[in-house]
Design a protein around this motif. Structure first.
Motif, PDB file in Angstrom:
ATOM      1  N   ASN A  40     -57.972 -68.086  76.839  1.00 16.07           N
ATOM      2  CA  ASN A  40     -58.438 -69.178  77.680  1.00 16.07           C
ATOM      3  C   ASN A  40     -57.596 -69.224  78.944  1.00 16.07           C
ATOM      4  O   ASN A  40     -56.446 -68.777  78.943  1.00 16.07           O
ATOM      5  CB  ASN A  40     -58.318 -70.525  76.954  1.00 16.07           C
ATOM      6  CG  ASN A  40     -59.098 -70.556  75.663  1.00 16.07           C
ATOM      7  OD1 ASN A  40     -60.212 -70.060  75.590  1.00 16.07           O
ATOM      8  ND2 ASN A  40     -58.522 -71.123  74.629  1.00 16.07           N
ATOM      9  N   GLN A  41     -58.151 -69.805  80.003  1.00 13.33           N
ATOM     10  CA  GLN A  41     -57.422 -69.954  81.251  1.00 13.33           C
ATOM     11  C   GLN A  41     -57.860 -71.255  81.904  1.00 13.33           C
ATOM     12  O   GLN A  41     -59.036 -71.617  81.854  1.00 13.33           O
ATOM     13  CB  GLN A  41     -57.714 -68.762  82.159  1.00 13.33           C
ATOM     14  CG  GLN A  41     -56.910 -68.741  83.421  1.00 13.33           C
ATOM     15  CD  GLN A  41     -57.063 -67.415  84.167  1.00 13.33           C
ATOM     16  OE1 GLN A  41     -57.398 -66.400  83.577  1.00 13.33           O
ATOM     17  NE2 GLN A  41     -56.812 -67.452  85.463  1.00 13.33           N
ATOM     18  N   SER A  42     -56.905 -71.952  82.515  1.00 15.24           N
ATOM     19  CA  SER A  42     -57.246 -73.183  83.232  1.00 15.24           C
ATOM     20  C   SER A  42     -56.560 -73.202  84.590  1.00 15.24           C
ATOM     21  O   SER A  42     -55.490 -72.615  84.765  1.00 15.24           O
ATOM     22  CB  SER A  42     -56.834 -74.429  82.424  1.00 15.24           C
ATOM     23  OG  SER A  42     -55.425 -74.568  82.386  1.00 15.24           O
ATOM     24  N   LEU A  43     -57.185 -73.878  85.528  1.00 13.60           N
ATOM     25  CA  LEU A  43     -56.620 -74.127  86.850  1.00 13.60           C
ATOM     26  C   LEU A  43     -56.504 -75.633  87.007  1.00 13.60           C
ATOM     27  O   LEU A  43     -57.463 -76.366  86.753  1.00 13.60           O
ATOM     28  CB  LEU A  43     -57.529 -73.564  87.944  1.00 13.60           C
ATOM     29  CG  LEU A  43     -57.202 -74.015  89.379  1.00 13.60           C
ATOM     30  CD1 LEU A  43     -55.870 -73.443  89.837  1.00 13.60           C
ATOM     31  CD2 LEU A  43     -58.322 -73.631  90.332  1.00 13.60           C
ATOM     32  N   SER A  44     -55.336 -76.084  87.422  1.00 14.92           N
ATOM     33  CA  SER A  44     -55.117 -77.500  87.739  1.00 14.92           C
ATOM     34  C   SER A  44     -54.685 -77.560  89.192  1.00 14.92           C
ATOM     35  O   SER A  44     -53.632 -77.023  89.549  1.00 14.92           O
ATOM     36  CB  SER A  44     -54.047 -78.100  86.825  1.00 14.92           C
ATOM     37  OG  SER A  44     -54.457 -78.030  85.483  1.00 14.92           O
ATOM     38  N   ILE A  69     -49.559 -68.286  84.861  1.00 19.20           N
ATOM     39  CA  ILE A  69     -49.780 -67.090  85.673  1.00 19.20           C
ATOM     40  C   ILE A  69     -49.733 -67.413  87.172  1.00 19.20           C
ATOM     41  O   ILE A  69     -49.689 -66.522  87.992  1.00 19.20           O
ATOM     42  CB  ILE A  69     -51.084 -66.366  85.287  1.00 19.20           C
ATOM     43  CG1 ILE A  69     -52.292 -67.272  85.368  1.00 19.20           C
ATOM     44  CG2 ILE A  69     -50.952 -65.770  83.900  1.00 19.20           C
ATOM     45  CD1 ILE A  69     -53.612 -66.569  85.089  1.00 19.20           C
ATOM     46  N   ARG A  70     -49.697 -68.719  87.489  1.00 23.03           N
ATOM     47  CA  ARG A  70     -49.459 -69.172  88.860  1.00 23.03           C
ATOM     48  C   ARG A  70     -48.901 -70.578  88.780  1.00 23.03           C
ATOM     49  O   ARG A  70     -49.454 -71.441  88.101  1.00 23.03           O
ATOM     50  CB  ARG A  70     -50.747 -69.151  89.683  1.00 23.03           C
ATOM     51  CG  ARG A  70     -50.500 -69.597  91.123  1.00 23.03           C
ATOM     52  CD  ARG A  70     -51.641 -69.349  92.082  1.00 23.03           C
ATOM     53  NE  ARG A  70     -52.950 -69.680  91.558  1.00 23.03           N
ATOM     54  CZ  ARG A  70     -53.964 -70.083  92.317  1.00 23.03           C
ATOM     55  NH1 ARG A  70     -53.819 -70.204  93.626  1.00 23.03           N
ATOM     56  NH2 ARG A  70     -55.128 -70.347  91.783  1.00 23.03           N
ATOM     57  N   GLU A  94     -40.080 -75.481  80.673  1.00 24.86           N
ATOM     58  CA  GLU A  94     -40.786 -75.161  81.908  1.00 24.86           C
ATOM     59  C   GLU A  94     -41.285 -73.727  81.823  1.00 24.86           C
ATOM     60  O   GLU A  94     -40.511 -72.803  81.538  1.00 24.86           O
ATOM     61  CB  GLU A  94     -39.879 -75.318  83.128  1.00 24.86           C
ATOM     62  CG  GLU A  94     -40.630 -75.066  84.429  1.00 24.86           C
ATOM     63  CD  GLU A  94     -39.799 -75.322  85.664  1.00 24.86           C
ATOM     64  OE1 GLU A  94     -39.646 -74.380  86.469  1.00 24.86           O
ATOM     65  OE2 GLU A  94     -39.329 -76.479  85.831  1.00 24.86           O
ATOM     66  N   LEU A  95     -42.572 -73.574  82.044  1.00 22.25           N
ATOM     67  CA  LEU A  95     -43.186 -72.258  82.127  1.00 22.25           C
ATOM     68  C   LEU A  95     -43.584 -72.040  83.571  1.00 22.25           C
ATOM     69  O   LEU A  95     -44.151 -72.942  84.210  1.00 22.25           O
ATOM     70  CB  LEU A  95     -44.440 -72.173  81.242  1.00 22.25           C
ATOM     71  CG  LEU A  95     -44.281 -72.498  79.764  1.00 22.25           C
ATOM     72  CD1 LEU A  95     -45.638 -72.396  79.059  1.00 22.25           C
ATOM     73  CD2 LEU A  95     -43.261 -71.591  79.108  1.00 22.25           C
ATOM     74  N   SER A  96     -43.295 -70.861  84.085  1.00 17.92           N
ATOM     75  CA  SER A  96     -43.679 -70.577  85.466  1.00 17.92           C
ATOM     76  C   SER A  96     -44.068 -69.117  85.600  1.00 17.92           C
ATOM     77  O   SER A  96     -43.678 -68.272  84.775  1.00 17.92           O
ATOM     78  CB  SER A  96     -42.533 -70.907  86.434  1.00 17.92           C
ATOM     79  OG  SER A  96     -41.482 -69.969  86.302  1.00 17.92           O
ATOM     80  N   ALA A  97     -44.808 -68.838  86.646  1.00 15.55           N
ATOM     81  CA  ALA A  97     -45.139 -67.446  86.932  1.00 15.55           C
ATOM     82  C   ALA A  97     -43.857 -66.664  87.211  1.00 15.55           C
ATOM     83  O   ALA A  97     -43.753 -65.495  86.863  1.00 15.55           O
ATOM     84  CB  ALA A  97     -46.098 -67.375  88.114  1.00 15.55           C
ATOM     85  N   ASP A  98     -42.868 -67.322  87.799  1.00 14.92           N
ATOM     86  CA  ASP A  98     -41.612 -66.639  88.114  1.00 14.92           C
ATOM     87  C   ASP A  98     -40.754 -66.355  86.890  1.00 14.92           C
ATOM     88  O   ASP A  98     -40.197 -65.271  86.766  1.00 14.92           O
ATOM     89  CB  ASP A  98     -40.789 -67.449  89.118  1.00 14.92           C
ATOM     90  CG  ASP A  98     -41.389 -67.433  90.513  1.00 14.92           C
ATOM     91  OD1 ASP A  98     -42.156 -66.493  90.829  1.00 14.92           O
ATOM     92  OD2 ASP A  98     -41.091 -68.353  91.283  1.00 14.92           O
ATOM     93  N   ASN A 119     -52.067 -76.069  92.291  1.00  8.39           N
ATOM     94  CA  ASN A 119     -52.776 -74.841  91.909  1.00  8.39           C
ATOM     95  C   ASN A 119     -52.083 -74.045  90.808  1.00  8.39           C
ATOM     96  O   ASN A 119     -51.816 -72.852  90.963  1.00  8.39           O
ATOM     97  CB  ASN A 119     -53.021 -73.972  93.143  1.00  8.39           C
ATOM     98  CG  ASN A 119     -53.896 -74.680  94.147  1.00  8.39           C
ATOM     99  OD1 ASN A 119     -54.927 -75.239  93.787  1.00  8.39           O
ATOM    100  ND2 ASN A 119     -53.479 -74.698  95.404  1.00  8.39           N
ATOM    101  N   CYS A 120     -51.850 -74.702  89.702  1.00  7.58           N
ATOM    102  CA  CYS A 120     -51.246 -74.035  88.545  1.00  7.58           C
ATOM    103  C   CYS A 120     -52.339 -73.425  87.680  1.00  7.58           C
ATOM    104  O   CYS A 120     -53.318 -74.095  87.345  1.00  7.58           O
ATOM    105  CB  CYS A 120     -50.439 -75.027  87.712  1.00  7.58           C
ATOM    106  SG  CYS A 120     -48.947 -75.606  88.554  1.00  7.58           S
ATOM    107  N   GLU A 121     -52.144 -72.167  87.324  1.00 10.26           N
ATOM    108  CA  GLU A 121     -53.058 -71.489  86.406  1.00 10.26           C
ATOM    109  C   GLU A 121     -52.304 -71.171  85.129  1.00 10.26           C
ATOM    110  O   GLU A 121     -51.243 -70.564  85.160  1.00 10.26           O
ATOM    111  CB  GLU A 121     -53.607 -70.196  87.017  1.00 10.26           C
ATOM    112  CG  GLU A 121     -54.670 -70.438  88.050  1.00 10.26           C
ATOM    113  CD  GLU A 121     -55.308 -69.145  88.512  1.00 10.26           C
ATOM    114  OE1 GLU A 121     -56.046 -68.531  87.705  1.00 10.26           O
ATOM    115  OE2 GLU A 121     -55.065 -68.764  89.665  1.00 10.26           O
ATOM    116  N   ILE A 122     -52.898 -71.580  84.023  1.00  9.76           N
ATOM    117  CA  ILE A 122     -52.322 -71.373  82.706  1.00  9.76           C
ATOM    118  C   ILE A 122     -53.267 -70.477  81.919  1.00  9.76           C
ATOM    119  O   ILE A 122     -54.478 -70.697  81.912  1.00  9.76           O
ATOM    120  CB  ILE A 122     -52.155 -72.729  81.973  1.00  9.76           C
ATOM    121  CG1 ILE A 122     -51.291 -73.680  82.801  1.00  9.76           C
ATOM    122  CG2 ILE A 122     -51.582 -72.533  80.576  1.00  9.76           C
ATOM    123  CD1 ILE A 122     -49.937 -73.147  83.165  1.00  9.76           C
TER     124      ILE A 122
END
Length: 190
Positions: A40-44, A69-70, A94-98, A119-122
């Protein structure tokens, strides 16, 4: 099993990096044996968006592996196994793309996150398919749980469905307790 932070190795060079975000053999060697069925993927879009606290009940309870992922999010798991000595307690990271960290959330835990920037994508994997008749949730701001959410400059952004979730005290579903209470989040490198 308790929630677990999984830290995939990154192989960097002048172009950027490469990472194996899931390696079944390495994780099995570390005691993690999960067979995922759905991605699954979500954008907030807005910072301060809260999604959760969600779960799927038995017979379609889901373990999840969550990563950003972003952007950056504060990701939490809440123990909702009534027989657990840590029932109602939470852990977060904390989860981050970095940072590339992932949170493995076993069945019997509610899951949610708050976005810390736009614009966080999980992306997350689950080990059972979505079943609408088994979905459930508890209020993200239940004082009985007391999640220490990051401070944001505005009111949290919630879906209509999440805005009416009830407190943990109203939970009527049962999850089996496997003898592993929620403890401090442990990190493993793969």
């Amino acid at each position: 099993m308790s929630p677990l932070i999984i830290c995939p190795r990154r192989f960097e060079d002048s172009r950027g990096w490469f990472s194996e975000t899931w390696n079944d053999a390495r994780l099995k060697a570390a005691g993690v044996d999960v067979q995922f069925r759905q991605d699954n993927q979500s954008l907030s879009r807005a910072p301060g968006t809260v999604r959760g606290l969600h779960f799927q009940a038995v017979p379609h309870a889901q373990a999840k592996l969550v990563r950003s992922i972003r952007g950056r999010v504060f990701d939490v798991a809440v123990d909702i196994r009534r027989q657990s000595p840590t029932f109602g307690q939470w852990a977060g990271v904390e989860l981050s793309a970095d940072n590339g960290k992932q949170l493995l959330i076993p069945t019997g835990y509610a899951h949610g996150f708050m976005t810390l920037e736009p614009n966080c994508e999980i992306a997350y994997k689950v080990d059972d398919y979505y079943a609408a008749d088994c979905e459930g949730g508890i209020a993200w701001d239940d004082p009985a749980i007391g999640i220490d959410w990051p401070v944001i400059d505005s009111a949290p952004v919630l879906s209509d469905k999440d805005a009416i979730l009830r407190p943990l005290s109203s939970l009527t579903v049962e999850f089996p307790y496997d003898g592993n209470p929620l403890g401090p989040l442990r990190e493993i490198a793969i």
